[in-house]
Design a protein around this motif. Structure first.
Motif, PDB file in Angstrom:
ATOM      1  N   GLU A 153       0.884  -1.183   0.000  1.00  0.00           N
ATOM      2  CA  GLU A 153       0.000   0.000   0.000  1.00  0.00           C
ATOM      3  C   GLU A 153       0.911   1.219   0.000  1.00  0.00           C
ATOM      4  OE1 GLU A 153      -2.324   0.208   3.647  1.00  0.00           O
ATOM      5  OE2 GLU A 153      -0.562   0.552   4.866  1.00  0.00           O
ATOM      6  N   ALA A 155       0.192   3.905   1.628  1.00  0.00           N
ATOM      7  CA  ALA A 155      -0.089   4.624   2.874  1.00  0.00           C
ATOM      8  C   ALA A 155       1.115   4.757   3.809  1.00  0.00           C
ATOM      9  CB  ALA A 155      -1.228   3.904   3.610  1.00  0.00           C
ATOM     10  N   ARG A 185       0.831  -6.844  -4.385  1.00  0.00           N
ATOM     11  CA  ARG A 185       0.329  -7.871  -3.462  1.00  0.00           C
ATOM     12  C   ARG A 185       0.335  -9.205  -4.179  1.00  0.00           C
ATOM     13  NH1 ARG A 185      -4.854  -4.607  -0.785  1.00  0.00           N
ATOM     14  NH2 ARG A 185      -3.582  -2.779  -0.269  1.00  0.00           N
ATOM     15  N   ILE A 194      -8.539  -6.276 -14.860  1.00  0.00           N
ATOM     16  CA  ILE A 194      -7.707  -5.420 -14.013  1.00  0.00           C
ATOM     17  C   ILE A 194      -8.329  -5.171 -12.641  1.00  0.00           C
ATOM     18  CG2 ILE A 194      -6.470  -4.275 -15.890  1.00  0.00           C
ATOM     19  CD1 ILE A 194      -8.509  -1.996 -15.743  1.00  0.00           C
ATOM     20  N   PHE A 195      -9.403  -5.911 -12.317  1.00  0.00           N
ATOM     21  CA  PHE A 195     -10.052  -5.703 -11.015  1.00  0.00           C
ATOM     22  C   PHE A 195      -9.130  -6.103  -9.867  1.00  0.00           C
ATOM     23  CE2 PHE A 195     -12.449  -7.195  -7.352  1.00  0.00           C
ATOM     24  CZ  PHE A 195     -13.198  -6.067  -7.081  1.00  0.00           C
ATOM     25  N   ARG A 196      -8.543  -7.288  -9.960  1.00  0.00           N
ATOM     26  CA  ARG A 196      -7.609  -7.716  -8.906  1.00  0.00           C
ATOM     27  C   ARG A 196      -6.341  -8.240  -9.565  1.00  0.00           C
ATOM     28  NH1 ARG A 196     -10.711 -10.140  -5.640  1.00  0.00           N
ATOM     29  NH2 ARG A 196     -10.772  -8.560  -4.027  1.00  0.00           N
ATOM     30  N   THR A 197      -5.267  -7.481  -9.404  1.00  0.00           N
ATOM     31  CA  THR A 197      -3.987  -7.847 -10.013  1.00  0.00           C
ATOM     32  C   THR A 197      -2.915  -7.834  -8.919  1.00  0.00           C
ATOM     33  OG1 THR A 197      -3.753  -5.507 -10.559  1.00  0.00           O
ATOM     34  CG2 THR A 197      -4.504  -6.946 -12.317  1.00  0.00           C
ATOM     35  N   PHE A 200      -0.595  -2.998  -8.953  1.00  0.00           N
ATOM     36  CA  PHE A 200      -1.673  -2.057  -9.252  1.00  0.00           C
ATOM     37  C   PHE A 200      -1.295  -0.688  -8.722  1.00  0.00           C
ATOM     38  CE2 PHE A 200      -3.294  -2.078  -4.892  1.00  0.00           C
ATOM     39  CZ  PHE A 200      -2.798  -3.294  -4.423  1.00  0.00           C
ATOM     40  N   LEU A 277     -14.824  -0.722  -4.972  1.00  0.00           N
ATOM     41  CA  LEU A 277     -14.090   0.248  -5.793  1.00  0.00           C
ATOM     42  C   LEU A 277     -13.052   0.942  -4.911  1.00  0.00           C
ATOM     43  CD1 LEU A 277     -13.681   2.065  -8.311  1.00  0.00           C
ATOM     44  CD2 LEU A 277     -15.605   3.445  -7.503  1.00  0.00           C
ATOM     45  N   MET A 278     -13.477   1.289  -3.697  1.00  0.00           N
ATOM     46  CA  MET A 278     -12.549   1.970  -2.783  1.00  0.00           C
ATOM     47  C   MET A 278     -12.956   1.727  -1.341  1.00  0.00           C
ATOM     48  SD  MET A 278     -13.570   6.026  -2.830  1.00  0.00           S
ATOM     49  CE  MET A 278     -12.206   6.383  -1.726  1.00  0.00           C
ATOM     50  N   GLY A 279     -12.037   2.027  -0.430  1.00  0.00           N
ATOM     51  CA  GLY A 279     -12.345   1.937   0.990  1.00  0.00           C
ATOM     52  C   GLY A 279     -12.032   3.261   1.656  1.00  0.00           C
ATOM     53  N   ARG A 283      -8.598   5.098  10.666  1.00  0.00           N
ATOM     54  CA  ARG A 283      -7.480   4.275  11.152  1.00  0.00           C
ATOM     55  C   ARG A 283      -7.081   4.630  12.572  1.00  0.00           C
ATOM     56  NH1 ARG A 283      -4.027   2.158   6.218  1.00  0.00           N
ATOM     57  NH2 ARG A 283      -2.704   1.436   7.901  1.00  0.00           N
ATOM     58  N   GLU A 328      -8.618   7.666   6.020  1.00  0.00           N
ATOM     59  CA  GLU A 328      -7.918   7.234   4.815  1.00  0.00           C
ATOM     60  C   GLU A 328      -8.868   6.836   3.681  1.00  0.00           C
ATOM     61  OE1 GLU A 328      -6.510   3.180   4.409  1.00  0.00           O
ATOM     62  OE2 GLU A 328      -4.502   3.996   4.089  1.00  0.00           O
TER      63      GLU A 328
HETATM   64  N1  GAP Z   1      -4.138   1.681   2.537  1.00  0.00           N
HETATM   65  C1  GAP Z   1      -5.375   0.993   2.594  1.00  0.00           C
HETATM   66  C2  GAP Z   1      -5.516  -0.009   1.567  1.00  0.00           C
HETATM   67  O1  GAP Z   1      -4.566  -0.329   0.861  1.00  0.00           O
HETATM   68  P1  GAP Z   1      -7.225  -1.663   0.499  1.00  0.00           P
HETATM   69  O2  GAP Z   1      -8.716  -1.733   0.665  1.00  0.00           O
HETATM   70  O3  GAP Z   1      -6.456  -2.893   0.715  1.00  0.00           O
HETATM   71  O4  GAP Z   1      -6.768  -0.498   1.478  1.00  0.00           O
HETATM   72  C3  GAP Z   1      -7.431   0.145  -1.358  1.00  0.00           C
HETATM   73  O5  GAP Z   1      -6.907  -1.084  -0.942  1.00  0.00           O
HETATM   74  C4  GAP Z   1      -7.877   0.090  -2.797  1.00  0.00           C
HETATM   75  O6  GAP Z   1      -6.803  -0.353  -3.641  1.00  0.00           O
HETATM   76  C5  GAP Z   1      -9.008  -0.903  -3.070  1.00  0.00           C
HETATM   77  O7  GAP Z   1     -10.261  -0.351  -2.753  1.00  0.00           O
HETATM   78  C6  GAP Z   1      -8.847  -1.141  -4.565  1.00  0.00           C
HETATM   79  O8  GAP Z   1      -9.402  -0.080  -5.314  1.00  0.00           O
HETATM   80  C7  GAP Z   1      -7.327  -1.104  -4.715  1.00  0.00           C
HETATM   81  N2  GAP Z   1      -6.783  -2.475  -4.701  1.00  0.00           N
HETATM   82  C8  GAP Z   1      -6.463  -3.207  -3.608  1.00  0.00           C
HETATM   83  N3  GAP Z   1      -5.974  -4.405  -3.981  1.00  0.00           N
HETATM   84  C9  GAP Z   1      -5.995  -4.447  -5.329  1.00  0.00           C
HETATM   85  C10 GAP Z   1      -5.610  -5.411  -6.308  1.00  0.00           C
HETATM   86  N4  GAP Z   1      -5.062  -6.571  -5.972  1.00  0.00           N
HETATM   87  N5  GAP Z   1      -5.785  -5.108  -7.635  1.00  0.00           N
HETATM   88  C11 GAP Z   1      -6.307  -3.909  -7.992  1.00  0.00           C
HETATM   89  N6  GAP Z   1      -6.672  -2.960  -7.108  1.00  0.00           N
HETATM   90  C12 GAP Z   1      -6.522  -3.215  -5.795  1.00  0.00           C
END
Ligand code: GAP
Length: 463
Positions: A153, A155, A185, A194-197, A200, A277-279, A283, A328
């Motif tokens: 991340e 962050a 990751r 490209i949803f989960r790669t 990213f 889509l996002m979080g 924290r 965050e």
């Molecule tokens: N710093 C907090 C954090 O990283 P997260 O929910 O794990 O939180 C935030 O990730 C955003 O990053 C997700 O909502 C998503 O949009 C994107 N994301 C996380 N893992 C992803 C992945 N493997 N592939 C594409 N986007 C990813």
């Protein structure tokens, strides 16, 4: 209308050059994708819009760009070394490797293999998602002193720079730090394009507030992001909020609200059509405390004997020193790009009964703003005029010249990639110094004087 499924976007992306399979000529690499000429423009437009909104249009946020490889202690004290893992199970029947928390259960509560339907699975074991690497030319692969990670991340690169930014910018609470950058990751089950790669890009804000202002700041950002997501062309009908349960919350979070997008409209069960889509997390003061040298545990031992700094904040108005809470909002570029494309996808039937794809992107998002097309490419004066117009437009907007097909085909191609305007130079243009401007969404055409063209397009693109 929006795209009926992700597959539609996969094929459009490949056909027109938004996204390609990475290392395709060697058979690809699991869940890795490359942005092509149009994809990189769209991704840049998303990042530009986010940065403008967050850093330039507000008065309380600074930007940074921190390293991808950080001191290993960052990941030790953040908790990632011990807790950033997924529960991994193996299917004894088909040998698939799966994330247990993503599996359905049967009537007896047994997890079902999403690949073959068997419930014959191993017990879960934690699998740490951080990619490991080693630092230094002489290090052995298993040398713990050389071990480092690719950041999972962006962050943490912000938290460890909190004091640097505070001291150099002379900010007072509340204020935030924003960053756009790659994260990595080793996902157990990547997929869905490209949803989960495994590699990213994230756009993250860490917004520092007084503890008693955290709850209202959290809601402010949830509402704010709904507005921003709408502003880049994603409609509310495809969005939903999800409040994470206590069991789902990350170890640092007091409350997290995810904004979900309808990434899977083809699924019968409406609940399952939506995914993250996002979080937006509260924290608490967790991050600044764990990276600080002073805080102690219940037995009076420093929780972080390696840090050389205290990341507390002194409030001169109240004479109080405390660790700020952090709100965050974290959003992925790739998921945003996918959602923007899905939401913009439209089909329209022309007078010949043929179905055409129109990518109704907001002008701000469109990779190309105007395409200049010669009606007759065998007429040098027309070609020369079209090329000159393209050059004249170029400093004000991304414009292209295209003469690689008949006009109908050229229009269809530009509609499909979301170009808001086509400018056609015809025989009459040589006489009246005017061109035809065609609107992507309405297919209506207007005659515009060449002298007015740039102003006309800039005005239309801004609306
Ligand atoms: N710093 C907090 C954090 O990283 P997260 O929910 O794990 O939180 C935030 O990730 C955003 O990053 C997700 O909502 C998503 O949009 C994107 N994301 C996380 N893992 C992803 C992945 N493997 N592939 C594409 N986007 C990813």
């Amino acid at each position: 209308m929006s795209a009926p499924n992700i597959e539609t976007i996969v094929s459009l992306s490949k056909r027109r050059g938004f996204v390609y399979r990475a290392s395709d000529i060697y058979g690809g690499l699991g869940s890795s994708w490359d942005y092509g000429p149009l994809g990189v423009e769209l991704a840049n437009n998303i990042k530009k819009a986010w940065w403008n909104w967050v850093v330039y249009e507000r008065d309380d946020i600074e930007g940074v760009d921190s390293s991808i490889i950080l001191n290993r202690n960052v990941w030790k004290y953040s908790g990632h070394e011990t807790t950033f893992s997924d529960p991994l199970v193996d299917c004894r029947e088909c040998k698939a490797r799966l994330r247990q928390d993503k599996l359905d259960t049967d009537a007896e509560g047994k997890f079902i293999c999403s690949n073959c339907g068997s419930t014959n699975l191993t017990d879960p074991r934690p699998f740490n998602l951080m990619f490991r690497t080693t630092i230094g030319a002489v290090s052995a692969d298993d040398d713990p002193a050389a071990l480092a990670y690719l950041r999972p991340e962006t962050a943490q690169g912000i938290f460890v720079n909190f004091k640097n930014v505070l001291d150099t910018s002379r900010r007072k609470l509340p204020f935030g730090i924003a960053q756009i950058g790659k994260a990595f990751r080793n996902e157990v089950t990547p997929g869905n394009f490209i949803f989960r790669t495994r590699e990213f890009e994230q756009m993250e804000i860490e917004y520092f507030v007084k503890p008693d202002e955290a709850a209202s700041a959290h809601q402010h950002w949830i509402d704010g992001f709904h507005g921003w997501i709408n502003s880049i062309g994603i409609s509310d009908v495809n969005l939903k909020d999800y409040e994470q349960t206590k069991e789902e919350l990350a170890h640092y979070s007091e409350r997290t609200v995810d904004i979900l997008y309808r990434f899977f409209p083809e699924r019968g069960d409406e609940e399952k059509q939506f995914d993250e889509l996002m979080g937006i997390a509260n924290r608490t003061d967790y991050d600044l405390r764990v990276h600080s040298k002073k805080p102690e545990d219940a037995e009076g031992k420093r929780i972080n004997p390696d840090s050389t700094e205290d990341l507390s904040y002194f409030d001169s108005a109240t004479n109080e020193r405390f660790y700020p809470y952090i709100i965050e909002p974290s959003i992925g570029v790739n998921r945003t790009l996918l959602a923007v494309m899905m939401d913009a996808y439209t089909e329209k039937t022309n007078e010949k009964g043929e179905t055409r794809v129109i990518l109704k992107l907001r002008p701000e998002m469109a990779p190309i703003k105007a395409a200049v097309l010669p009606l007759a490419k065998n007429k040098p004066e027309i070609v020369e005029m079209a090329k000159r117009l393209k050059k004249d437009l170029q400093p004000s907007m991304r414009a292209v010249y295209d003469d690689t097909g008949g006009i109908g085909k050229l229009y269809a191609r530009q509609d499909e990639i979301g170009t808001p305007f086509c400018v056609t130079v015809d025989h009459e243009s040589l006489e009246d110094n005017a061109v035809t401007v065609r609107n992507r969404d309405t297919w209506e055409q207007e005659r515009v004087s060449v002298d007015q063209l740039k102003e006309y397009l800039v005005g239309k693109l801004a609306t």
